[in-house]
Design a protein around this motif. Structure first.
Motif, short mmCIF file in Angstrom:
data_model
loop_
_atom_site.label_atom_id
_atom_site.label_comp_id
_atom_site.label_asym_id
_atom_site.label_seq_id
_atom_site.Cartn_x
_atom_site.Cartn_y
_atom_site.Cartn_z
N TYR A 234 -93.76 -33.76 47.28
CA TYR A 234 -93.34 -34.09 45.91
C TYR A 234 -91.94 -33.56 45.62
N TRP A 235 -91.57 -32.44 46.24
CA TRP A 235 -90.20 -31.97 46.11
C TRP A 235 -89.25 -32.96 46.79
N GLN B 246 -88.82 -35.97 44.63
CA GLN B 246 -87.94 -35.68 43.50
C GLN B 246 -86.48 -35.74 43.93
N GLU C 297 -83.68 -38.43 42.52
CA GLU C 297 -82.40 -38.04 41.93
C GLU C 297 -81.23 -38.75 42.59
#
Length: 136
Positions: free
Chosen positions: A104-105, A108, A112
Motif C-alpha cells: 500500500y505504501w 501510494q 502520487e
C-alpha cells in the motif's frame, strides 16, 4: 547387504513394528505443525499502471505513454524491477518492489507520481490508471 536387512526384518518383527509406529507418529506430528496456506502468494510486490489509448499504434504508445510513465516511476525508492508492455492501444507498466516494501505504501507512491506522468502525456492520448491489488 540387502539380504541381511531382509533377514533382520523378518527375525525382529517387534523392532520393525515399533520403528514403523514411531515413524507414523512422527509424520503425523510433523503434518499438524506444517504451515500450509490454501493459496500461497508467490508473486512479488508489484503495482501495475494501465493506460488505454485505442487510436495509437504500438510505437506511438511506447513513445507517448509508456516512456513518460516509466520516467516518473523510476525515482520511487525500493524498486526492484520495472517492466513495460506496449501494444496497439494499450500500455502496461509493472513496477516490482523489494520484498520488504509494503504494497500500500508502494501504491501510494505510484499514485502520487501518476499525476506527474499524466501531465507529461499529451491530451486525448490516454489516462494512466493503477490496476487493482492482485496476486498470482
Amino acid at each position: 547387504m540387502l539380504n541381511k536387512i531382509i533377514h533382520f526384518s523378518i527375525k525382529n518383527k517387534l523392532v520393525i513394528g515399533l520403528f514403523t509406529l514411531a515413524l507414523i507418529c512422527w509424520g503425523t506430528y510433523s503434518v499438524t505443525k506444517l504451515p500450509i496456506d490454501a493459496t500461497p502468494d508467490i508473486t512479488d510486490n508489484q503495482v501495475m499502471v494501465i493506460t488505454v489509448s485505442p487510436t495509437l499504434a504500438a510505437q506511438e504508445v511506447e513513445q507517448l505513454v509508456t516512456f513518460p510513465v516509466e520516467q516518473t516511476m523510476v525515482s520511487i525508492p525500493g524498486i526492484k524491477d520495472m517492466r513495460s508492455f506496449s501494444r496497439f492501444g494499450l500500455s502496461i507498466v509493472t513496477i516490482v518492489f523489494n520484498e520488504g516494501v509494503d504494497i500500500y505504501w508502494g501504491r501510494q507512491q505510484v499514485q502520487e507520481r501518476l499525476t506527474i506522468a499524466s501531465k507529461n502525456i499529451p491530451e486525448g492520448v490516454g489516462t494512466p490508471e493503477m490496476a487493482p491489488v492482485t496476486t498470482g
